[in-house]
Motif scaffolding. Structure first.
Motif, mmCIF file in Angstrom:
data_model
loop_
_atom_site.group_PDB
_atom_site.id
_atom_site.type_symbol
_atom_site.label_atom_id
_atom_site.label_comp_id
_atom_site.label_asym_id
_atom_site.label_seq_id
_atom_site.Cartn_x
_atom_site.Cartn_y
_atom_site.Cartn_z
ATOM 1 N N UNK A 300 0.800 -1.232 0.000
ATOM 2 C CA UNK A 300 0.000 0.000 0.000
ATOM 3 C C UNK A 300 0.828 1.274 0.000
ATOM 4 N N UNK A 301 2.151 1.142 0.104
ATOM 5 C CA UNK A 301 3.008 2.320 0.098
ATOM 6 C C UNK A 301 3.642 2.572 -1.267
ATOM 7 N N UNK A 302 3.300 1.729 -2.251
ATOM 8 C CA UNK A 302 3.669 1.985 -3.651
ATOM 9 C C UNK A 302 2.471 1.663 -4.540
ATOM 10 N N UNK A 303 1.312 2.271 -4.295
ATOM 11 C CA UNK A 303 0.118 1.914 -5.069
ATOM 12 C C UNK A 303 0.284 2.244 -6.542
ATOM 13 N N UNK A 318 -1.654 4.101 -0.389
ATOM 14 C CA UNK A 318 -2.951 3.706 -0.916
ATOM 15 C C UNK A 318 -4.090 4.380 -0.156
ATOM 16 N N UNK A 319 -5.105 4.775 -0.902
ATOM 17 C CA UNK A 319 -6.299 5.331 -0.267
ATOM 18 C C UNK A 319 -7.063 4.264 0.502
ATOM 19 N N UNK A 320 -6.689 2.992 0.310
ATOM 20 C CA UNK A 320 -7.370 1.908 0.999
ATOM 21 C C UNK A 320 -6.855 1.637 2.398
ATOM 22 N N UNK A 321 -5.835 2.378 2.849
ATOM 23 C CA UNK A 321 -5.358 2.214 4.221
ATOM 24 C C UNK A 321 -6.359 2.854 5.183
ATOM 25 N N UNK A 653 -6.178 5.855 -6.140
ATOM 26 C CA UNK A 653 -7.377 6.187 -5.371
ATOM 27 C C UNK A 653 -8.413 5.072 -5.393
ATOM 28 N N UNK A 654 -8.538 4.392 -6.523
ATOM 29 C CA UNK A 654 -9.521 3.314 -6.670
ATOM 30 C C UNK A 654 -8.841 2.133 -7.360
ATOM 31 N N UNK A 655 -8.137 1.303 -6.588
ATOM 32 C CA UNK A 655 -7.355 0.224 -7.215
ATOM 33 C C UNK A 655 -8.210 -0.790 -7.953
ATOM 34 N N UNK A 656 -9.451 -0.998 -7.508
ATOM 35 C CA UNK A 656 -10.302 -1.993 -8.160
ATOM 36 C C UNK A 656 -11.241 -1.266 -9.118
ATOM 37 N N UNK A 657 -10.732 -1.016 -10.327
ATOM 38 C CA UNK A 657 -11.362 -0.071 -11.251
ATOM 39 C C UNK A 657 -12.450 -0.674 -12.125
#
Length: 719
Positions: A300-303, A318-321, A653-657
């Motif tokens: 999550x630190x290199x999204x 990552x915005x998911x944290x 921002x939205x990894x699962x696009x």
């Protein structure tokens, strides 16, 4: 069930033939598909020579990582990504198709001089003979269990197990290589501890933990929220219960840990405690749970970027944290708190006699997890194809585990290696000639959220701005394994990031014992003894059955002229979303801009339906002896899904696009939720923002139809 049995029987028991024409079914089911497709880019990758350097030995001086030479070009077909969860047998078995590799050589396949690549005039086996060969070679007597006493990601045990895998691949005559990453993960406190204190009771120090939790201390009143699902929290909201600042106590199960925490954060909870309820997890009062709460996958630190050593990527996360605390507690700790809760009675149907908790049920939660860097390695071996060698099927398995991880990774890794041995032997000694290449992959850091697999995807699939990058994630393989598709992919499935982040075809299936799942995943009780106890000591037999099933799927994809893809399977899924959105728009026109209608969205849905029908007819009328025609059709099929990964949102921002099967504000599901928010005058409702998102979703579907149409003069734009 009869229909499912018939479908699978047609796949695995068809009449003998030298090639297969796949008849695409016209029926569409309303269930959420779990099998997805991908078209990825060509990539040139230089793989080093085999030798001692291929092992996972690590030199003391860390040097900047130099990525293997690759570039995004065109027409590289990627066929199947399947993450296969065998609840009792294989933890995670991931298969998917990958990029072109012109320099990839393999001693188990002949040179180009031995094969007529352009005409396909190779004496291929009948499918029945291929099935029989796999069945003869993949059996319990040959299955070797590859294990390590402690193989947490990045540990010496993980490295030792990776060395065992790559050694086996070399023994089978496969070309091998490794990819190295330096990833940041959260581990339990090295010297301190996490703790909870309920009311004025004694301090409890749970040994389980949730990686990527926020750190610090939270103090608030306990609120029991069942499984922490959105519908559970809605029931609490409907009861006018204030959730602001509360510490949510939720049961493990139903959804991922990350989703539970994200849902709690949305209602401004201060922390989440997750416990295994004995109804769901009969694992004793003192068993700890381990997991992660990153609402995403990978480091999550290199999204969006691979975690290569010293790579100069921007310092983002990552915005998911989550921004609230999260901690697992034991069954004993959870039930002790539940028995002391006051307040209102639980809603009907919550399978409990406990109360929800009131303002006096105060608890203190302290989380002191530490961020650490780990070096991990993914291990690969390849069997080269005889016709379309630049088109691959990749079958992979998670290698690491929190504890013993016998079901989570040991059996899966063992079956992966046995599949590699069996198929290599079929090629070397029995005359089997796969049209397409097969890559076998052993991933690390799966327990932290498919980190190893996702970093590989980010490094070798994510090529933004390149015209040749074609990616898809749809139910196109639905008919290939129809009877496995009874349950939607969950976010905590290792298949999910392949599907929703990179658009790779994904499948999950599992063995059950009655109505129960294997209860020891994510605990230190995931041992060979416990797995044997719940399977009546049938682990080898179930492993072989699972391996043969996965092997049949992969081999079918490398055997047939045309890929067994059902282009129409998305029609029903798109249509169901479009109908709901259009109906809501019509019912509340006063809340929306006057010129806004759902008609364009309906037309885009129709475009996809028409174009998929046309290509289906082309497939039915194709000449299977014409290799160029088959390649062109396969390439068109594999372009279906590129634009189902929304180009309007960032993977950071939205990894699962994926707009149909992903998660986030860009999805069609979110559009329906936006309309519901407008109807109830919710504070977050925004009519103009909805209008923009509707336009983006509409053109995403239309772009997918255009891509599937192929020729520019065949585009079906009726706007």
């Amino acid at each position: 069930m009869d229909q499912a049995r018939s479908a699978i029987s047609q796949i695995f028991n068809s009449e003998p033939h030298s090639y297969t024409r796949f008849n695409l079914p016209d029926n569409m089911e309303g269930d959420t598909s779990q099998v997805e497709m991908i078209q990825s880019s060509d990539m040139n990758e230089e793989v080093g020579e085999n030798g001692d350097e291929d092992h996972l030995s690590h030199k003391s001086n860390r040097k900047p990582h130099v990525a293997q030479n690759f570039e995004c070009t065109t027409k590289n077909l990627c066929f199947m990504a399947a993450t296969i969860v065998f609840t009792f047998v294989i933890g995670y078995l991931t298969g998917y198709l990958v990029h072109k590799n012109k320099d990839l050589n393999c001693s188990c396949a002949p040179s180009e001089d031995d094969v007529t690549h352009q005409t396909g005039a190779v004496p291929f086996m009948d499918w029945d003979d291929v099935k029989k060969l796999l069945g003869d070679k993949l059996n319990t007597s040959n299955l070797e269990i590859l294990s390590s006493s402690n193989h947490r990601a990045g540990s010496p045990g993980d490295e030792d197990l990776g060395n065992k895998v790559i050694t086996k691949f070399k023994e089978y005559g496969m070309k091998t290589w490794t990819d190295e990453y330096f990833v940041k993960v959260q581990d339990p406190p090295a010297s301190g501890y996490n703790r909870i204190v309920f009311k004025n009771g004694p301090e409890e120090r749970p040994t389980g933990f949730l990686s990527y939790s926020a750190s610090g201390t939270a103090r608030g009143a306990v609120l029991y929220a069942r499984y922490g699902q959105e519908k559970d929290l809605k029931q609490l909201k409907d009861m006018n219960i204030d959730m602001n600042g509360r510490v949510m106590l939720v049961r493990a199960g139903r959804i991922s840990f990350a989703e539970k925490v994200a849902n709690a954060a949305k209602v401004n909870a201060s922390a989440v405690l997750i416990y295994p309820d004995p109804i769901d997890y009969p694992i004793g009062n003192d068993t700890s749970l381990f997991g992660h709460v990153h609402m995403g996958s990978g480091d999550p630190y290199t999204p969006g970027f691979p975690s290569f050593n010293y790579t100069q990527f921007p310092p983002v996360q990552s915005s998911g944290l989550p921004n609230i605390l999260a901690q697992t507690i034991t069954t004993g700790m959870g039930t002790k708190i539940l028995r002391q809760l006051g307040g209102r009675a639980q809603p009907d149907g919550w399978e409990s006699i406990n109360r929800l908790g009131d303002e006096s049920d105060v608890i203190t939660v302290e989380v002191n997890n530490v961020l650490t860097e780990k070096r991990i390695n993914n291990v690969f071996g390849v069997i080269k194809g005889f016709v379309d060698a630049d088109r691959y099927v990749v079958i992979g398995a998670q290698r690491d585990a929190w504890g013993p991880g016998f079901a989570a990774s040991t059996v899966g890794t063992s079956v992966l290696v046995e599949l590699a041995r069996s198929i290599s032997d079929m090629v070397e000694n029995d005359g089997f000639k796969p049209r397409r290449s097969i890559v076998f992959a052993s991933w690390s850091a799966g327990e932290y959220g498919s980190v190893g697999a996702t970093e590989w995807l980010e490094g070798f699939f994510f090529c933004p701005g390149q015209d040749g990058f074609k990616v898809a994630a749809s139910p196109l393989l639905h008919s290939l394994i129809q009877n496995t598709l009874k349950e939607p992919l969950r976010m905590d499935s290792a298949a999910y990031p392949f599907l929703a982040f990179s658009g790779i075809p994904s499948v999950a299936f599992r063995f059950h014992s009655g109505s129960s799942d294997y209860p020891y995943f994510g605990t230190t009780l995931d041992t060979q003894q416990n797995l044997n106890s719940v399977t009546a000591s049938q682990v080898p037999q179930l492993a072989v059955r699972a391996g043969q099933f996965a092997g049949h799927i992969a081999l079918r994809l490398v055997h047939d002229h045309l890929l067994q893809m059902d282009l129409k399977k998305y029609n029903q899924l798109i249509r169901s979303h479009v109908v709901q959105i259009n109906m809501r728009v019509k019912l509340q026109p006063q809340l929306l801009p006057k010129t806004l209608t759902g008609q364009w969205l309906v037309m885009a849905s129709g475009s996809y339906n028409r174009v998929s029908s046309i290509l289906t007819a082309d497939i039915q009328n194709s000449d299977l002896e014409n290799m160029e025609t088959c390649r062109m059709i396969n390439d068109r099929v594999m372009t279906v899904e590129r634009n189902f990964l929304s180009p309007y949102v960032s993977p950071i921002d939205s990894p699962f696009r994926h707009i149909l099967l992903g998660s986030g504000p860009h999805t069609l599901k979110a559009l329906s939720s936006d309309l519901d928010a407008l109807k109830t005058a919710s504070p977050e409702a925004n009519a103009e923002l909805f209008r923009n998102k509707l336009a983006q979703a509409t053109w995403t579907i239309q772009a997918c139809a255009n891509s599937l149409a192929g020729d520019i003069w065949s585009l079906d734009n009726e706007f």
